[in-house]
Design an enzyme around this catalytic site. Sequence first.
Site, short mmCIF file in Angstrom:
data_model
loop_
_atom_site.label_atom_id
_atom_site.label_comp_id
_atom_site.label_asym_id
_atom_site.label_seq_id
_atom_site.Cartn_x
_atom_site.Cartn_y
_atom_site.Cartn_z
N HIS A 181 78.90 51.78 -24.77
CA HIS A 181 78.62 52.96 -24.35
C HIS A 181 79.44 54.04 -24.37
CE1 HIS A 181 79.56 51.51 -20.29
NE2 HIS A 181 79.72 52.93 -19.93
N HIS A 204 85.71 48.95 -24.73
CA HIS A 204 85.93 50.30 -24.30
C HIS A 204 87.70 50.79 -24.53
CE1 HIS A 204 81.90 49.75 -22.66
NE2 HIS A 204 82.42 49.43 -21.31
N LYS A 249 77.43 45.24 -25.77
CA LYS A 249 78.88 44.61 -25.68
C LYS A 249 78.71 43.44 -24.32
CE LYS A 249 80.56 46.11 -21.99
NZ LYS A 249 81.07 45.80 -20.84
N LYS A 276 89.15 46.52 -11.17
CA LYS A 276 88.41 46.72 -10.04
C LYS A 276 89.09 46.79 -8.80
CE LYS A 276 84.76 46.12 -12.80
NZ LYS A 276 83.60 46.98 -13.28
N ASP A 307 85.34 42.48 -20.50
CA ASP A 307 84.25 43.15 -20.34
C ASP A 307 84.49 44.66 -20.70
OD1 ASP A 307 82.07 44.12 -18.56
OD2 ASP A 307 83.62 44.56 -17.00
N GLU A 312 88.82 51.55 -11.70
CA GLU A 312 87.85 51.81 -10.82
C GLU A 312 87.76 51.46 -9.26
OE1 GLU A 312 83.90 50.97 -13.65
OE2 GLU A 312 85.02 49.18 -13.76
N LYS A 336 79.91 58.49 -24.85
CA LYS A 336 80.31 59.48 -23.89
C LYS A 336 80.83 60.86 -24.64
CE LYS A 336 81.83 56.44 -20.12
NZ LYS A 336 81.12 56.81 -18.99
N ARG A 383 60.53 37.53 -18.70
CA ARG A 383 59.88 36.33 -17.95
C ARG A 383 58.96 36.52 -16.85
NH1 ARG A 383 63.49 31.42 -16.58
NH2 ARG A 383 64.91 32.64 -17.74
#
Length: 468
Positions: free
Chosen positions: A184, A247, A154, A337, A242, A222, A188, A47
Amino acid sequence: MSGQNPTIIIIFGATGDLTAKKIAPALFHLWAKNRLPQKLKVVGFSRRALTDEKFQEYIQGLVKKDSHIKFNKKTLDSYLQLFNYQQGDFSVKEDYLMLEEYLEKLENDWGQKANKLFYLAVPPTLYEGIFEHLSSTKIAREQKGTWNRIVVEKPFGNDLKTAEKLDEILGKLFSEEQIYRIDHYLGKDLLQNIIAFRFSNNLLEHSWNNKLIESIEIHLNESSGIDDDRGDSYDPVGALRDVGQNHLLQMLALVTMDNPMNFSAKQIRQNRAKIIETLKPFTLQEIKKQTFRGQYEGYRKVKNVPDYSQTETYFKITGELKSPRWKGVSFVLESGKKLPSQRKEIIVTFKQTGGRKNKVVFSLEPREKITILFWAKKPGLDMEIEEREFDFSYRREHEQDGEQTAAYEKLLLDCLTGDQTLFVSTEEVRAMWRFIDPIIRAWQEDKVPLEIHKQRETPANKITRVRR
Ligand code: BG6
């Protein structure tokens, strides 16, 4: 790389986060390694109002920021020349017509029809509209002697129903062989190595079943939280969608799938799907007992996150595998997280003999390595047994930094060469949602309370393994 035809990569969301962090650096690595087609254009479609020059400057900034890439000016200049920009609003048909015209112009300049890779680097909520417009214009029409492929990130859909709907719309334009659904984690290196490690070493594969293995734990923990610029896209999704739906389940598939016999895309994808399909959706009772969700303190202060948000930033799920090979083996899926440490690993624990257990640990972080925990005699006069480690560091020191983009490098290259091995099939997507959907539904109905936990603390010590 598909005969003589030129290739155009069209990036939807060219000024967004994914392009900045993953796509532009990964493409640059490939360019510097001479792995991209010689006749190539990358057209950014977004945009923001930008000229080609401004877009190239923007890309240059991204590449320069990516300090671990070593390059000379000539390589960078030639790379920037690949980039063109076409301003467009994803919801306006006329903008797609302009894009179509622009792509035709590029083809006319070459005097050849081009292969096209449509890369949707946009939030999944925009997919449906983009698919509709791609099909109502002729941008993605088949042209003789060339290929068209589409790359989507995803999570694919929001649940089984929306994933099926997306497939239906996409199916009008593209066949399964043309659709590249990215997870992704599959790109790996260390995870690809699980297949090599398991199926090339007789030593392990014969013990890789419920006779000898007791549990499989998968952690994607994480220490970082959700950044302000991600609050609005993360909050409607939550941790389970997520990373859990994709994953973690993919990691589970890689450690438990049957030997594909050959390493063909079809066989590997089929075997991954088969093992995920054996996961039985939990009953409400199981969800209450075996799932846990948490949110770190301070998450609601992230920009664009409502102060009443019930979104989980942490989850832990325990269960039992059901396939004949794995029946009775317990599994743990955990991610969160703002946890005490960065820990991304798969732990395979063997049943005990003489009170001792062996473990095989595939670690992604803090370091990429495979560790085998075993027992041996302590040096000395007495027969004392102690735990020791065989430790195999996957990457040498100087190779560590590249890992973040390496996954995208591999995936982008595979899209261009047409290898779907590391992309998620529609069967896998559906099987993953079938397992995840009931849990999310029960959580939405508050059947499992959301626990607010302190930052840097792991909340779910209250949940126990299913057995043992
Ligand atoms: C992404 C998630 O898919 O994976 C992020 O959206 C998560 O929330 C990330 O942090 C983890 O990936 P990696 O490659 O950093 O382990």
